[in-house]
Design an enzyme around this catalytic site. Structure first.
Site, PDB file in Angstrom:
ATOM      1  NE  ARG A  18      -2.180  -1.402   3.160  1.00 55.85           N
ATOM      2  CZ  ARG A  18      -1.954  -1.039   4.766  1.00 55.85           C
ATOM      3  NH1 ARG A  18      -3.621  -0.060   4.751  1.00 55.85           N
ATOM      4  NH2 ARG A  18      -1.821  -1.604   5.630  1.00 55.85           N
ATOM      5  CG  ASN A  36      -3.496  -4.683   3.205  1.00 58.41           C
ATOM      6  OD1 ASN A  36      -3.399  -4.019   1.949  1.00 58.41           O
ATOM      7  ND2 ASN A  36      -3.196  -4.485   4.235  1.00 58.41           N
TER       8      ASN A  36
END
Length: 91
Positions: A18, A36
């Site tokens: 990320r 996520n």
């Protein structure tokens, strides 16, 4: 401007995916979000000029995280949003 959602599968959680996706987006000039998912995938919404968006998608497919591995990316067109920057989100 164009906008897409990306569902990214592979080794994409627990490897800084990320955060490196945010760095990639900031470098290219893409706005949106990354988070996520509980199934182990990563979900991205990305928006920007078509040529920049294409470069971002290629970067995601190559895994912006050196420790990650992207096996598959599902891409869908979505309506534009009012994003002003690229954010890492938490579930």
């Amino acid at each position: 401007m164009a906008a897409v959602s990306l569902e990214v599968y592979g080794i994409v959680q627990g490897v800084g995916f990320r955060y490196t996706t945010k760095i990639l987006a900031d470098q290219i000039g893409i706005v949106g979000k990354v988070l996520n998912r509980s199934d182990g995938s990563v979900y991205i919404e990305a928006q920007g000029p078509s040529e920049k968006l294409a470069a971002f998608i290629e970067g995601v497919k190559a895994s912006p995280s050196p420790a990650g591995r992207v096996d598959r990316v599902a891409i869908h067109s979505i309506p534009e949003n009012s994003y002003t920057r690229f954010n890492v989100m938490y579930e």
